[in-house]
Design an enzyme around this catalytic site. Sequence first.
Site, mmCIF file in Angstrom:
data_model
loop_
_atom_site.group_PDB
_atom_site.id
_atom_site.type_symbol
_atom_site.label_atom_id
_atom_site.label_comp_id
_atom_site.label_asym_id
_atom_site.label_seq_id
_atom_site.Cartn_x
_atom_site.Cartn_y
_atom_site.Cartn_z
ATOM 1 N N ARG A 77 1.681 0.425 -1.395
ATOM 2 C CA ARG A 77 2.282 0.509 -0.066
ATOM 3 C C ARG A 77 3.518 1.406 -0.091
ATOM 4 O O ARG A 77 3.739 2.187 0.842
ATOM 5 C CB ARG A 77 2.625 -0.887 0.458
ATOM 6 N N LYS A 179 7.047 0.783 5.733
ATOM 7 C CA LYS A 179 8.174 -0.091 5.376
ATOM 8 C C LYS A 179 9.430 0.758 5.206
ATOM 9 O O LYS A 179 9.886 1.025 4.090
ATOM 10 C CB LYS A 179 7.850 -0.894 4.116
ATOM 11 N N GLU A 215 4.773 -8.391 16.074
ATOM 12 C CA GLU A 215 5.337 -8.887 14.816
ATOM 13 C C GLU A 215 6.446 -9.885 15.040
ATOM 14 O O GLU A 215 7.068 -9.919 16.094
ATOM 15 C CB GLU A 215 5.930 -7.726 14.018
HETATM 16 C C1 PLP Z 1 7.767 -6.421 4.490
HETATM 17 C C2 PLP Z 1 7.406 -6.756 5.886
HETATM 18 C C3 PLP Z 1 6.468 -7.766 6.195
HETATM 19 C C4 PLP Z 1 5.857 -8.657 5.161
HETATM 20 O O1 PLP Z 1 5.061 -7.999 4.219
HETATM 21 P P1 PLP Z 1 4.694 -8.705 2.845
HETATM 22 O O2 PLP Z 1 3.923 -7.680 2.099
HETATM 23 O O3 PLP Z 1 3.873 -9.891 3.159
HETATM 24 O O4 PLP Z 1 5.975 -9.070 2.197
HETATM 25 C C5 PLP Z 1 6.138 -7.956 7.530
HETATM 26 N N1 PLP Z 1 6.692 -7.223 8.509
HETATM 27 C C6 PLP Z 1 7.610 -6.253 8.253
HETATM 28 C C7 PLP Z 1 8.182 -5.486 9.388
HETATM 29 C C8 PLP Z 1 7.996 -5.991 6.935
HETATM 30 O O5 PLP Z 1 8.916 -5.050 6.688
#
Ligand code: PLP
Length: 332
Positions: A77, A179, A215
């Site tokens: 990722r 991310k 989200e």
């Molecule tokens: C990191 C993140 C998540 C959760 O992702 P995981 O891989 O389960 O830790 C969900 N939403 C956002 C906006 C994130 O930055």
Amino acid sequence: MDWAKLGFSYRKTNYNVRCYYRNGSWGELEVHSEETIPMHMAASCLHYGQEAFEGLKCYRCKDGKVRLFRVADNGRRMASSSEYLQMAVLPVERFIEAVHKVVSLNEEFIPPYESGASLYIRPFLIGTGAQVGVKPADEYLFVVFVSPVGPYFKGEGEITMCLEHTYDRAAPHGTGHVKAGGNYGASLTAYVESHKNGFDGVIYLDPKEKKYIDEVGAANFFGIKEGTYVTPESPSILPSITNKSLCAIAEDMGLKVERRHIPYQELDTFEEAGACGTAAVITQINNIFDPQSGKTYKFRTGADTWSHKLYQRLVDIQHGEAEDKFGWVTTL
Ligand SMILES: *Cc1c(COP(=O)(O)O)cnc(C)c1O
């Protein structure tokens, strides 16, 4: 250290691991003990948001071993975030190597088994090359640090959220699926206002039509009804590794799994709702307030829920106490 009292915050540890990208290639992994980064004031991360991060945890287990959960998925990722932000891509193997190294070096900070705490691992990549015009930098720095942490949400893992009709965290064809730190900068006004109003955070709606659930701030949303685990399908949400894992576990436990648009009025029909992610694990949502209609959607919480069963199975896999049939766990 009083492990049981840890919140989700930064604590100094002994070492961090770094890797520089210069002249078109990655250097060796370096071990550092200082907490600061010397950087050019024109670095692209400071001006044009060339920054991506990851978050994962490792656990000290009953058998004394230290386990990591799906670390390669985090590495992949970060690679895709880096591509989207036009940054140098760190090979996944190097990412894994750096994570193993930083955890081994800080072993004394891994909370003991059953303390309820874990070691949070924060890898990130920044553009460090000096750039005044808008274009990708030519130098990058990858860093991984760790911090022992407790729960992300306070309040016994039950939270009250507010539907966000005013602000978006991401644009329809923007960086919601990446991310990037920039998404979080964009979310802070909504975060601060919701806390002022007494909520634990906001639930974002899809930025195009404002009809569907997107989200839960820094976590993905799921709801449960009639034996079905339902989670949003949307191009502007971050593909959570926890959510992906829960979909597999839910199916394995006999739930149906649906990834689809969830109109927010459908909240009325959900028996349970939750936020999931590395930091949140599964945090049960007891109420969602809709400021537009004044309505409060209520959900079942507690130990006698699917959410709790899913949580328990996930945590058991992470701690090597349930069969790892999907091959998610690696030991250090
Ligand atoms: C990191 C993140 C998540 C959760 O992702 P995981 O891989 O389960 O830790 C969900 N939403 C956002 C906006 C994130 O930055």
